[in-house]
Scaffold this active site. Structure first.
Site, PDB file in Angstrom:
ATOM      1  N   ALA A 193       0.722  -1.043  -0.099  1.00 62.41           N
ATOM      2  CA  ALA A 193       0.164   0.135  -0.028  1.00 62.41           C
ATOM      3  C   ALA A 193       0.955   1.317  -0.004  1.00 62.41           C
ATOM      4  O   ALA A 193       2.201   1.203   0.295  1.00 62.41           O
ATOM      5  CB  ALA A 193      -0.835   0.044   1.178  1.00 62.41           C
ATOM      6  N   PHE A 194       0.350   2.394  -0.375  1.00 61.73           N
ATOM      7  CA  PHE A 194       1.087   3.617  -0.390  1.00 61.73           C
ATOM      8  C   PHE A 194       1.574   4.242   1.092  1.00 61.73           C
ATOM      9  O   PHE A 194       2.468   4.862   1.224  1.00 61.73           O
ATOM     10  CB  PHE A 194       0.099   4.712  -0.826  1.00 61.73           C
ATOM     11  CG  PHE A 194      -0.883   5.191   0.375  1.00 61.73           C
ATOM     12  CD1 PHE A 194      -0.730   6.224   1.135  1.00 61.73           C
ATOM     13  CD2 PHE A 194      -2.123   4.942   0.342  1.00 61.73           C
ATOM     14  CE1 PHE A 194      -1.560   6.685   2.129  1.00 61.73           C
ATOM     15  CE2 PHE A 194      -3.178   5.281   1.364  1.00 61.73           C
ATOM     16  CZ  PHE A 194      -2.652   6.101   2.379  1.00 61.73           C
ATOM     17  N   GLY A 274      -3.281  -3.620   2.519  1.00 62.21           N
ATOM     18  CA  GLY A 274      -4.225  -2.769   1.891  1.00 62.21           C
ATOM     19  C   GLY A 274      -5.461  -2.733   2.391  1.00 62.21           C
ATOM     20  O   GLY A 274      -5.504  -3.244   3.546  1.00 62.21           O
ATOM     21  N   SER A 275      -6.613  -2.158   1.894  1.00 64.33           N
ATOM     22  CA  SER A 275      -7.719  -2.115   2.464  1.00 64.33           C
ATOM     23  C   SER A 275      -8.502  -3.352   2.707  1.00 64.33           C
ATOM     24  O   SER A 275      -8.447  -4.418   1.625  1.00 64.33           O
ATOM     25  CB  SER A 275      -8.808  -1.115   1.583  1.00 64.33           C
ATOM     26  OG  SER A 275      -8.999  -1.629   0.433  1.00 64.33           O
ATOM     27  N   VAL A 278     -10.435  -4.209  -0.887  1.00 64.89           N
ATOM     28  CA  VAL A 278      -9.908  -4.733  -1.793  1.00 64.89           C
ATOM     29  C   VAL A 278      -9.137  -6.258  -1.611  1.00 64.89           C
ATOM     30  O   VAL A 278      -8.969  -7.212  -2.348  1.00 64.89           O
ATOM     31  CB  VAL A 278      -8.447  -3.867  -2.498  1.00 64.89           C
ATOM     32  CG1 VAL A 278      -7.840  -4.376  -3.412  1.00 64.89           C
ATOM     33  CG2 VAL A 278      -9.236  -2.477  -2.849  1.00 64.89           C
ATOM     34  N   GLY A 279      -8.524  -6.477  -0.147  1.00 67.97           N
ATOM     35  CA  GLY A 279      -8.082  -7.337   0.210  1.00 67.97           C
ATOM     36  C   GLY A 279      -9.125  -8.801   0.031  1.00 67.97           C
ATOM     37  O   GLY A 279      -8.678  -9.764  -0.382  1.00 67.97           O
ATOM     38  N   GLU A 296      -2.920  -8.436   5.157  1.00 68.43           N
ATOM     39  CA  GLU A 296      -2.714  -7.340   6.184  1.00 68.43           C
ATOM     40  C   GLU A 296      -3.805  -6.339   5.897  1.00 68.43           C
ATOM     41  O   GLU A 296      -3.319  -5.544   5.055  1.00 68.43           O
ATOM     42  CB  GLU A 296      -1.234  -6.631   6.131  1.00 68.43           C
ATOM     43  CG  GLU A 296      -0.221  -7.936   6.521  1.00 68.43           C
ATOM     44  CD  GLU A 296      -0.342  -8.214   7.888  1.00 68.43           C
ATOM     45  OE1 GLU A 296      -0.983  -7.642   8.656  1.00 68.43           O
ATOM     46  OE2 GLU A 296       0.434  -9.239   8.210  1.00 68.43           O
ATOM     47  N   LEU A 297      -4.911  -6.412   6.297  1.00 66.97           N
ATOM     48  CA  LEU A 297      -5.854  -5.419   5.975  1.00 66.97           C
ATOM     49  C   LEU A 297      -6.240  -4.336   6.979  1.00 66.97           C
ATOM     50  O   LEU A 297      -5.382  -4.097   7.815  1.00 66.97           O
ATOM     51  CB  LEU A 297      -7.153  -6.050   5.401  1.00 66.97           C
ATOM     52  CG  LEU A 297      -6.836  -7.454   4.426  1.00 66.97           C
ATOM     53  CD1 LEU A 297      -8.199  -8.253   4.338  1.00 66.97           C
ATOM     54  CD2 LEU A 297      -6.140  -7.067   3.501  1.00 66.97           C
ATOM     55  N   GLY A 489       3.248   1.526  15.837  1.00 67.86           N
ATOM     56  CA  GLY A 489       4.612   1.306  16.024  1.00 67.86           C
ATOM     57  C   GLY A 489       5.005  -0.106  16.139  1.00 67.86           C
ATOM     58  O   GLY A 489       5.202  -0.497  17.174  1.00 67.86           O
TER      59      GLY A 489
HETATM   60  C1  UN1 Z   1       3.380   0.273  12.208  1.00 66.35           C
HETATM   61  O1  UN1 Z   1       2.285   0.732  12.684  1.00 66.35           O
HETATM   62  O2  UN1 Z   1       4.472   0.684  12.676  1.00 66.35           O
HETATM   63  O3  UN1 Z   1      -0.284  -0.296   6.886  1.00 66.35           O
HETATM   64  C2  UN1 Z   1       3.430  -0.492  11.054  1.00 66.35           C
HETATM   65  C3  UN1 Z   1       0.384  -0.261   7.930  1.00 66.35           C
HETATM   66  C4  UN1 Z   1       1.075  -1.434   8.552  1.00 66.35           C
HETATM   67  C5  UN1 Z   1       2.184  -1.267   9.081  1.00 66.35           C
HETATM   68  C6  UN1 Z   1       2.111  -0.598  10.482  1.00 66.35           C
HETATM   69  N1  UN1 Z   1       1.001  -2.456   7.257  1.00 66.35           N
HETATM   70  O4  UN1 Z   1       0.149   0.655   8.670  1.00 66.35           O
END
Ligand code: UN1
Length: 522
Positions: A193-194, A274-275, A278-279, A296-297, A489
């Site tokens: 993702a962006f 991503g979202s 879309v996921g 990882e949505l 974080g």
């Molecule tokens: C973080 O919180 O340091 O898209 C990492 C995101 C996660 C990564 C977060 N895939 O925010």
């Protein structure tokens, strides 16, 4: 208007001069930032005005030309030529050929290549961090910080390359050894993702490589320059070691390339960040072919503050989690549940802290909050505020866009909403924090868990019994369950990911490497 007494020929001359200076200014604005001396450092990353967005041992890009814009002023930085579907297919073939070589490299030697990638990134950490800040819009320390995460996961993966392995189990058959062996899955398609244009690829790439997989990356189209710059760094390492570049392939593109990866039987694991919307489409396509997913949505992360908490920790933690990255992390705190006895006090402290947040160009050292990534993100921010007001919310601070060039909005706090209002249950990728009063622990834990998403969560308390209840089976149902620290974080040593509509995947540390391998039992 010029005074009428001014001689006519002088008037014409002056108007011409004003006109040509306007034209010059307009031309400067429409020309690419990469041409301005101030941005010459972009060339240190091998970037030019027009960049190839496909790498599979050689560079190419015959598809759509995408211009990358700086979110802080919406000026064009440079352009990237994306992949066509034909190039995507060629790249998959080359990546599969590269796997034949890579899978034969002993795991610790693969670790050595990853070590070199980490070192090459270390050398470019500042300039790459600046690019992230310029193209994504996050503040410089966060931009540099995410390159650091890639470096760290490389170090981690180097060690891992000597310890991944399976157990030898007691067999019921005499003289027989019962062994679990882990083999690479093959080709990993990585869609990112962006908002984390470097770190999330890094988490996947470093682990996949030591596991013996090859990678094919599609980053977000709006951060294509970062994808190209990172791939150039890796490509150099592979080429220096006489390894096929297609081990780490890149096909910049939009939904067409994402779709192709999801549907492609040749892609053995699809790692998608991503979202949730879309996921879900990606997951269904991958599932249809019985492929493997790592998802990882979205998140809708809550912080719960109890009356016995160390209240000095609360304001900086909430500020970091709710305003950091301008609210564009999947781990951003979006809901704050405050015990009724401390509610007013904390709301007041937070409002004061929000008033001091320095908003501005993300690369300036005193800026704490940069712009949103796109104009559409600003629209989503405004429509969420409107919806929240309609649902009974009150803006305590913020709530407006900032009148300057770029996609700047005010970090916002809203109170007065019910814990289950539709807007509170929705993830809006912007710095909006909904604060809600609670009375009992049971109520607060239930509210934490009642949303569809299940990524990150935090409580602030000193009560040990409560901490164990929070960590236990009836506590938080999220993948990240924090105590006295904020929701955002990630630390690379731990498994990162979440449950329910967050997708269930785990990336980065702990045993996440298992996603990238298949198990054979002898
Ligand atoms: C973080 O919180 O340091 O898209 C990492 C995101 C996660 C990564 C977060 N895939 O925010």
């Amino acid at each position: 208007m010029l005074p009428l007494t001014f001689p006519l020929h002088r008037q014409i001359l002056l108007k011409r001069r004003i006109w040509s200076s306007c034209c010059r200014r307009l031309a400067a604005m429409s020309s690419l930032l990469i041409h301005q001396p101030h941005y010459s450092w972009l060339k240190e990353l091998g970037l030019t005005e027009d960049n190839d967005g496909v790498y599979n041992g050689t560079w190419g890009g015959r598809g759509e030309v995408v211009t990358s814009y700086c979110p802080a002023n919406n000026l064009p930085i440079a352009r990237v030529r994306q992949a066509t579907l034909e190039e995507y297919n060629e790249t998959v073939i080359k990546a599969k050929e590269a796997w034949q070589v890579w899978a034969d490299v002993p795991a610790p030697k693969r670790g050595e290549i990853v070590r070199q990638i980490g070192d090459a990134l270390r050398k470019k950490i500042s300039v790459l961090g600046h690019l992230v800040s310029l193209e994504m819009g996050k503040i410089l320390v966060e931009g540099v910080g995410e390159v650091q995460e890639y470096v760290d996961i490389c170090d981690y993966a180097v060690g891992l390359s000597r310890i991944v392995g399976g157990p030898i189990l007691p067999s019921e058959r005499p003289g027989h050894a019962l062994i679990e062996q882990w083999n690479p899955v093959g080709l990993v398609g990585i869609i990112t993702a962006f908002n984390f244009p470097v770190a999330v690829y890094g988490w996947n790439n470093a682990l996949a490589l030591i596991c013996g997989d090859v990678c094919l990356w599609k980053g977000a189209p709006t951060t294509s320059l970062t994808s190209v710059a990172v791939t150039k760094i890796i490509a150099q390492v592979l080429e220096d070691n006489n390894l096929p570049g297609a081990i780490c392939s890149l096909t910049c593109g939009g939904a067409d390339i994402g779709n192709a990866i999801a549907k492609d039987e040749s892609v053995d694991l699809v790692s998608f960040t991503g979202s949730t919307n879309v996921g879900k489409q990606v997951a269904l396509k991958v599932q249809e072919r019985f492929g493997r997913n790592l998802l990882e949505l979205g998140g809708n992360n809550a912080i719960i503050v109890f009356e016995d908490a160390d209240l000095n920790l609360v304001t900086p933690s909430v500020l970091f989690a709710a305003v950091g990255t301008a609210g564009q992390r999947c781990t951003t705190a979006r809901r704050l549940f405050l015990h009724e006895s401390i509610h007013d006090d904390i709301v007041q402290k937070l409002s004061k802290a929000y008033a001091q947040v320095r908003i501005g160009d993300p690369w300036e050292s005193d800026t704490l909050c940069g712009p949103l990534h796109t104009k559409q993100s600003v629209e989503m921010f405004l429509s969420a505020i409107e919806q929240a007001k309609c649902e009974g919310g009150t803006v305590v601070c913020g709530g407006k866009i900032i009148d300057r060039s770029g996609n700047f909005v005010e970090p916002t706090i809203m109170t007065g909403l019910a814990h289950d209002s539709p807007i509170v249950h929705k993830e809006t990728f912007a710095p909006i924090l909904y604060i809600i009063k609670f009375k009992t622990e049971a109520e607060a834990f239930a509210w934490n868990n009642e949303v569809k998403q299940g990524l990150s969560s935090s409580i602030f308390t000193k009560d040990l019994g409560r901490i164990f209840r929070w960590l236990g089976p009836k506590g938080s149902d999220c993948g990240i369950v924090n105590v006295n620290i904020p929701t955002s974080g990630a630390e690379i040593g731990g498994a990162f990911g979440g449950e329910k509509h967050t997708g269930g995947g785990r990336e980065s540390g702990s045993d996440s490497w298992k996603h990238y391998m298949r198990r054979s039992t002898w």
